[in-house]
Motif scaffolding. Structure first.
Motif, mmCIF file in Angstrom:
data_model
loop_
_atom_site.group_PDB
_atom_site.id
_atom_site.type_symbol
_atom_site.label_atom_id
_atom_site.label_comp_id
_atom_site.label_asym_id
_atom_site.label_seq_id
_atom_site.Cartn_x
_atom_site.Cartn_y
_atom_site.Cartn_z
ATOM 1 N N TYR A 1 36.602 -89.061 -0.582
ATOM 2 C CA TYR A 1 36.127 -88.591 -1.889
ATOM 3 C C TYR A 1 34.741 -88.003 -1.740
ATOM 4 O O TYR A 1 34.074 -88.200 -0.721
ATOM 5 N N ALA B 1 38.373 -93.396 1.451
ATOM 6 C CA ALA B 1 39.161 -94.306 0.616
ATOM 7 C C ALA B 1 40.421 -94.719 1.369
ATOM 8 O O ALA B 1 40.919 -95.830 1.225
ATOM 9 N N PRO C 1 42.832 -106.067 -1.033
ATOM 10 C CA PRO C 1 41.870 -106.355 -2.084
ATOM 11 C C PRO C 1 41.505 -105.100 -2.873
ATOM 12 O O PRO C 1 41.773 -103.987 -2.422
ATOM 13 N N SER C 2 40.889 -105.309 -3.994
ATOM 14 C CA SER C 2 40.462 -104.206 -4.839
ATOM 15 C C SER C 2 39.587 -103.239 -4.038
ATOM 16 O O SER C 2 38.739 -103.654 -3.265
ATOM 17 N N GLY C 3 39.850 -101.941 -4.207
ATOM 18 C CA GLY C 3 39.042 -100.928 -3.539
ATOM 19 C C GLY C 3 39.498 -100.570 -2.143
ATOM 20 O O GLY C 3 38.859 -99.782 -1.448
ATOM 21 N N CYS C 4 40.641 -101.123 -1.696
ATOM 22 C CA CYS C 4 41.078 -100.868 -0.318
ATOM 23 C C CYS C 4 41.873 -99.568 -0.192
ATOM 24 O O CYS C 4 42.272 -99.191 0.909
ATOM 25 N N GLY C 5 42.128 -98.885 -1.294
ATOM 26 C CA GLY C 5 42.776 -97.575 -1.201
ATOM 27 C C GLY C 5 44.215 -97.529 -1.680
ATOM 28 O O GLY C 5 44.924 -96.546 -1.449
ATOM 29 N N LYS C 6 44.660 -98.555 -2.370
ATOM 30 C CA LYS C 6 46.061 -98.604 -2.814
ATOM 31 C C LYS C 6 46.377 -97.486 -3.817
ATOM 32 O O LYS C 6 47.351 -96.737 -3.640
ATOM 33 N N THR C 7 45.552 -97.387 -4.850
ATOM 34 C CA THR C 7 45.810 -96.376 -5.878
ATOM 35 C C THR C 7 45.678 -94.968 -5.306
ATOM 36 O O THR C 7 46.474 -94.075 -5.618
ATOM 37 N N THR C 8 44.696 -94.788 -4.441
ATOM 38 C CA THR C 8 44.530 -93.486 -3.789
ATOM 39 C C THR C 8 45.801 -93.106 -3.035
ATOM 40 O O THR C 8 46.265 -91.963 -3.103
#
Ligand code: ADP
Ligand code: MG
Length: 350
Positions: free
Chosen positions: A11, A17, A36-43
């Motif tokens: 990004y 990400a 964990p949160s912020g590890c790139g799943k949604t990306t």
């Protein structure tokens, strides 16, 4: 069906990400991305349906490079469910569910039929068709969100923490319902969660991510049996690991090294039957030299999972250390002498 080759996403600002992600999944697999949160799943999910494009690497769907296809068309073949399902409040359930079929110009009658059929999949009757989202419970709304993604019958469905906002009981019900539905419809599912229980329950194979990188990929059993590193161990949790570890060791050795410990019976299910008949509820564990290491309580459950008969049939509840637990010493006198490495114990007091 879905492959990533060295996919990265950077990004603005320069942080990765997602970093050099590669994998290949088959049609019909239930794939869970966990981390964990912020590890790139949604990306990762957004790159699959081209809401964002990778900085490097190639994503292929059904053997075709996703970047060479029209993003809008591609997205119609991909169902997408997110935590904030975003049902349109001014639209009825029927209209919400058949949003994509409408975009695809399905005739009205066909859309109505489809809506009815979809609601039936989750045991909701046609009386719901004319309702509005605020007339449904949270769990029902989330079901509608899932159905909406299924509406145009896409072969691939992405689900980004879809049950995260639900209470534990509703979540549990929806997980069961959805797993059954997936097996029936034979869709390829990519499911994202940060909840290890959810991942272990749903996944055919799972991908563990950390800081955008793939840490481990495997079936839940494989990952439980041999976590790649401390991060995975910690993520799985000590309790769960102790249980599954001991189970795997016990089971493997019972089946491979010592099938005859239980009266020459070869298969796990026969062994379980013997233990049931004899009301055995513990196994003494010894090392190769026959030194007592501890014992495990076993609880025979009825479930018959596909992975291994014995893992399904014996659920390990406790692992005790011999020296610290007088009850083990007491039960030694009542050993049923059935083998060397694993000695089933009948013990009324345990
Ligand atoms: P997850 O879904 O696993 O919580 P995300 O894929 O949302 O993680 O985010 C991965 C990393 O990328 C995080 O560090 C996040 O802050 C960053 N990130 C996500 N979206 C953007 C964006 N649009 N711009 C800049 N950084 C972003
Ligand atoms: Mg996310």
């Amino acid at each position: 069906m879905l492959t990533f080759e060295n996919v990265s996403k950077v990004y603005k600002g320069g942080t990765y990400a997602v970093k050099n992600l590669s994998f290949a999944f088959e049609k019909g697999e239930f794939i869970v991305f966990i981390g964990p949160s912020g590890c790139g799943k949604t990306t990762t999910m957004k790159m699959i349906n081209r809401l964002i494009d990778p900085t490097e690497g190639v994503i292929s769907i059904d053997g075709k490079d996703a970047s060479s296809q029209d993003a809008v068309k591609l997205r119609r073949d991909i169902g997408y469910v997110i935590q904030q399902i975003g049902l349109f409040p001014h639209m009825t359930i029927q209209e919400n569910v058949t949003l994509v079929p409408k975009l695809m110009n399905w005739p009205k009658e066909k859309r109505r039929e489809r809506a009815k059929e979809l609601l039936e999949l989750v045991d909701m009757g046609e009386e719901y068709l004319a309702r509005y989202p605020n007339e449904l419970s949270g769990g029902q709304q989330q079901r509608i969100g899932v159905l909406r993604a299924l509406a145009a019958n896409p072969p691939l469905i992405l689900m980004d923490e879809p049950f995260g906002a639900l209470d534990p009981i509703t979540r549990d019900t929806l997980q069961d319902e959805f797993k059954r539905l997936q097996q029936r419809l034979n869709k390829t599912i990519v499911f994202v969660t940060h909840d290890m229980d959810e991942a272990l329950k749903l996944a055919d194979r799972m991908v563990i991510l950390r800081d955008g990188e793939l840490v481990q990929l495997g079936t839940p059993d494989e990952i439980l049996a041999s976590p790649a590193n401390e991060f995975v161990e910690e993520f799985i949790g000590k309790d769960r690991l102790l249980q599954s570890r001991a189970t795997v060791q016990t089971v493997e050795q019972l089946m491979i090294e010592n099938p005859i410990t239980i009266e020459e019976k070869q298969t796990a299910s026969e062994a379980v039957q013997i233990m049931r008949d004899k009301r055995v509820d513990s196994l003494l564990v010894t090392d190769e030299k026959g030194v007592l290491k501890g014992y495990v309580d076993i609880e025979i459950i009825e479930a018959n999972r596909k992975t291994s008969e014995l893992i399904a049939d014996i659920h390990l509840t406790k692992l005790h250390t011999v020296n610290k637990d007088a009850r083990v010493r007491n039960s030694v006198s009542r050993i049923l002498k059935l083998g060397t490495s694993y000695v089933p114990v009948v013990d009324d007091e345990v």
